[in-house]
Structures are given as structure tokens and as C-alpha cells.
Design an enzyme around this catalytic site. Sequence first.
Site, PDB file in Angstrom:
ATOM      1  N   TRP A 115       0.833  -1.201   0.000  1.00  0.00           N
ATOM      2  CA  TRP A 115       0.000   0.000   0.000  1.00  0.00           C
ATOM      3  C   TRP A 115       0.871   1.256   0.000  1.00  0.00           C
ATOM      4  O   TRP A 115       0.701   2.155  -0.823  1.00  0.00           O
ATOM      5  CB  TRP A 115      -0.914   0.020   1.232  1.00  0.00           C
ATOM      6  CG  TRP A 115      -1.826   1.229   1.257  1.00  0.00           C
ATOM      7  CD1 TRP A 115      -3.098   1.302   0.773  1.00  0.00           C
ATOM      8  CD2 TRP A 115      -1.508   2.538   1.772  1.00  0.00           C
ATOM      9  NE1 TRP A 115      -3.593   2.586   0.940  1.00  0.00           N
ATOM     10  CE2 TRP A 115      -2.651   3.361   1.545  1.00  0.00           C
ATOM     11  CE3 TRP A 115      -0.397   3.102   2.384  1.00  0.00           C
ATOM     12  CZ2 TRP A 115      -2.683   4.699   1.930  1.00  0.00           C
ATOM     13  CZ3 TRP A 115      -0.421   4.440   2.755  1.00  0.00           C
ATOM     14  CH2 TRP A 115      -1.567   5.232   2.528  1.00  0.00           C
ATOM     15  N   TYR A 118       1.374   3.950  -3.084  1.00  0.00           N
ATOM     16  CA  TYR A 118       0.971   5.330  -2.838  1.00  0.00           C
ATOM     17  C   TYR A 118       2.125   6.293  -3.115  1.00  0.00           C
ATOM     18  O   TYR A 118       1.948   7.359  -3.725  1.00  0.00           O
ATOM     19  CB  TYR A 118       0.476   5.486  -1.408  1.00  0.00           C
ATOM     20  CG  TYR A 118      -0.027   6.869  -1.066  1.00  0.00           C
ATOM     21  CD1 TYR A 118      -1.291   7.293  -1.477  1.00  0.00           C
ATOM     22  CD2 TYR A 118       0.763   7.756  -0.339  1.00  0.00           C
ATOM     23  CE1 TYR A 118      -1.759   8.565  -1.164  1.00  0.00           C
ATOM     24  CE2 TYR A 118       0.306   9.029  -0.022  1.00  0.00           C
ATOM     25  CZ  TYR A 118      -0.950   9.424  -0.441  1.00  0.00           C
ATOM     26  OH  TYR A 118      -1.405  10.692  -0.131  1.00  0.00           O
ATOM     27  N   ASP A 172      -5.922  -0.840   0.058  1.00  0.00           N
ATOM     28  CA  ASP A 172      -6.604   0.313   0.641  1.00  0.00           C
ATOM     29  C   ASP A 172      -8.072  -0.020   0.925  1.00  0.00           C
ATOM     30  O   ASP A 172      -8.832  -0.383   0.016  1.00  0.00           O
ATOM     31  CB  ASP A 172      -6.521   1.491  -0.332  1.00  0.00           C
ATOM     32  CG  ASP A 172      -7.058   2.773   0.260  1.00  0.00           C
ATOM     33  OD1 ASP A 172      -6.247   3.536   0.801  1.00  0.00           O
ATOM     34  OD2 ASP A 172      -8.281   3.000   0.184  1.00  0.00           O
TER      35      ASP A 172
END
Length: 467
Positions: A406, A410, A426
Amino acid sequence: MRPMNSFPEHYLKAFYARDPRYDGLFFTGVISTGIYCRPVCRARKPKRENCRFFTSPAEAEQSGFRPCLICRPELAPGASTQPAAVPGALSTPAVSERHHRRLVKQCTGVTPRQWQRTQQLLLAKQLLTDTRLAITDVAFASGFSSLRRFNQLFKERYQLTPSALRRDSGEQGQACSDWIQLSLGYRPPYRWPEMLGFLKARAVAGVEWIDDHSYHRTLRAGKQVGEIRVQQHPSADRLLVAVSANLLAHLSDILSLSRAVFDTDAQPDAITEDLVTGALPGDFANTGHGLRLPGSYSGFELAVRAILGQQITVKAASTLSQRFSDRFCAPYQGIHPQLTRQPLAASTIAHSSVDEIASLGIIARRAQAIIDLARLVDAGTLQLTPGSHAEQVIQLLQSIKGIGPWTAHYVAMRALAWPDAFPKEDVVLQKALGGVSARQAEAMSLSWRPWRSYACLHLWNSLNAKQ
């Protein structure tokens, strides 16, 4: 020069229709005048037989054409074929210089050196038109080390001296002050309120400040620390980028980074068409068309912020981020009183201890991850900049204990300006997709490639989430 008939017929139609969707994707040289223009140029259109088409300003200039003073090619948004966007061309160590040259030549029609020279001259042209900087300052801000060479090349390429171009442009440039303000063009539409809203929710207090219309932050360039302000032009398809005067020597790099941070080179129509065709949930054509990826002026700062935000709300992450900047960012006093901190330095964190960071209310495992990240960045092993090889960066990030998929995706989305990031873990994304699992979300996302980062923004917005 590419053969004229090798260009799609719709380019010709776009040129005569002054279609802004194609602005910056091609340029038209007019052999009867020796000038090249953007598709949106408001000048009278030439006859078809007098037109020659090029993929970049550099290609047009190498073929003997000079830029139009009306449409100003230096203001056009970039195309995805710019060298910095060539996969691995500038950031992957495995790519040889010879292969790099071949990639750039294939994408832009010119060599890297020719492309760079054109970019320098176009920046000089913009500075001459939009500011009252002394010509010596214009030359050095544009990347020339010799005023004599600058004057010579400028006259050879544009058939005007710098002072004559300033006079003939008919523009009244801004007076020299604390700021140097220039423009970055984009293809409409641009969802500016959404961009500001996203950045405001994640602003690093003291380092960043966002009001209702503008983005402000402190910026480090070389050994200098100054400020930058970005606003949307009230009537034209441009962003206005103001840089404090002490950063003038780094202006070219700052403008290039600003293009990535505010995603000015995006092609909204292409993105929307692919996402709608890919059956992205929600009405992307109406609510997502024109979304841009919010980038970051400091990839390291963004990555630290992402680690601090693991498994907590955006508001809670902002609180931790403020404590972090108050503790580790040096004081700053400049133009805006809201900006009180210098950007976070990787070298500072690399020499910090877990206890120092944990004392701010950050769990030890994350504190160690932040230190390990800082050491890689400080050593130059990890490049968190637009154009870096996304898959390699993601792999290296995930090698740090405490950074999972994640966080890595990101960071790739925002620090690297990677359009195909997808943090499938997410929970808000999973909820927006109907409560699916990470594996199911990944499977659904395949039809949205290569624009999954934009799909993420749309899905987050669909639940009014601030991720």
C-alpha cells in the site's frame, strides 16, 4: 524530419479547428513564414501544402522553424513523449547512454542535446517575455554558462537578439521583485478545486500552506531554500507558478518538477476514454474528467508522510506530520508568515535515533522504517523523483521492513507521478468497489491500466474520502 503524411489526419483537423485537446501533442511549421505554431494558435491558418508537422518544438527548430510570438510554443503543455517520460530513459542505471539517445530520438525526433538546447531557449524566451529580468540573468537562469554563447545561439535559432525579441513580443513583463512568475499550460479541463482539496488535507504544517485558490510551500534547490506559489490562471488554460527570486538559478528544474507535481501534461480525453471503456464504477465522464494526480515537491517528505499515515486517518496522520516537521524541519522565515519550516532533509533523519522519532508518538517499527528510508535516500540508492522506474522503486521500498505494498504504491503514485499505481490493500478503495477483497480489487483494476492512479482518485472521491 518525419514525412508530412506520417501524421494522423485528425491532427490536421485539430490544427484547423484549434482543438485544445491536442495542444502540445504536435506543432505545425509553416514553410511560407518559417514559423512553427501550437494547434491552438489564433493566427490565420496557412494552406495545407504549406504545413509541416512535428512532434516537439525541438524537432521543429532543428528543421529551421522559429517559435510563433502569438501562440508561444513555450507555454504548451508537454507530451507524454518528452524524454523524462520515456520509460527508464533518465532514471534506470541499466539503460546505456546509447540506448537513451535512441529512445529520445525515437520519441522526440531529436537528440537529447538538441532537445535540451531547445528547452533552454524556450525558457529564455518565456523569461524575456514575461519578466523584466536582465538578459544576463535570463541567460544563466535558462542554463547557459556563457552570455556570449546564449546571445549567439538565440540569434541563430530565432533570427532575433534577446533584446529585440523582448521588444517585438509586445508584452509588458512583470517587474523584478521577490517573485519570478511564469506559466505552465495544460489541456482542459483541469479540476483545480479537487487538486487543492487533496493537497490541503495532507499538507505538512509549516512547510506547506493551501488557501482557497493557491498552493504555497518552502522549497529546497541546491543550497538555497525559498518558496513557490501555484495558482490557476483566471481565464487561460495555464497554471501560474511563482518562485522566490533566490531560487532563480534552479528555475528550469523547478518548472519541470512543477509540471509533474500538478500533472499539467496529462491528456484528460485519453484518460477518460480508457477508464469509461474499462467500466470503472461511477460516472467518471462527468465527475472524474479532468482529474490530475497530485504529486510532491519532495518524494522523501511524501514517503515519510505515507509511513506516518499507515492504518490511521488522514487527520491523525496530519497531526503526527506536524509534530514531525516541528521536531525535524529547520526554522524558516520568508515571504509568507504561514511558512515557518524548511523542507524535511533526509540527511537529518538518517542520523536520528528511533527513540527521538518514537518520542513523538510514533511506534518504534515505523520510526525504524523512516530511518531506513532516509538512509537509502541520503545515500542516493533510492530516487523518489518523477520519471524514476516505478517497479524498481516499489521493490526497493518494500525491502524496507515496515513498508508494504500500500505504502509503496501510494509513494509511486505521488512521488514518482506514476499513472498506473494501485494500492489494492486500501480499505476505502475496496469499499468503493463494493466491499471486495484486495485480490478482487486487483483483478477489477486490470481493465483500467495504464490509468489506475486516476481511477484511485476517482474512487476515493466517490466516497468523499480523504486518503
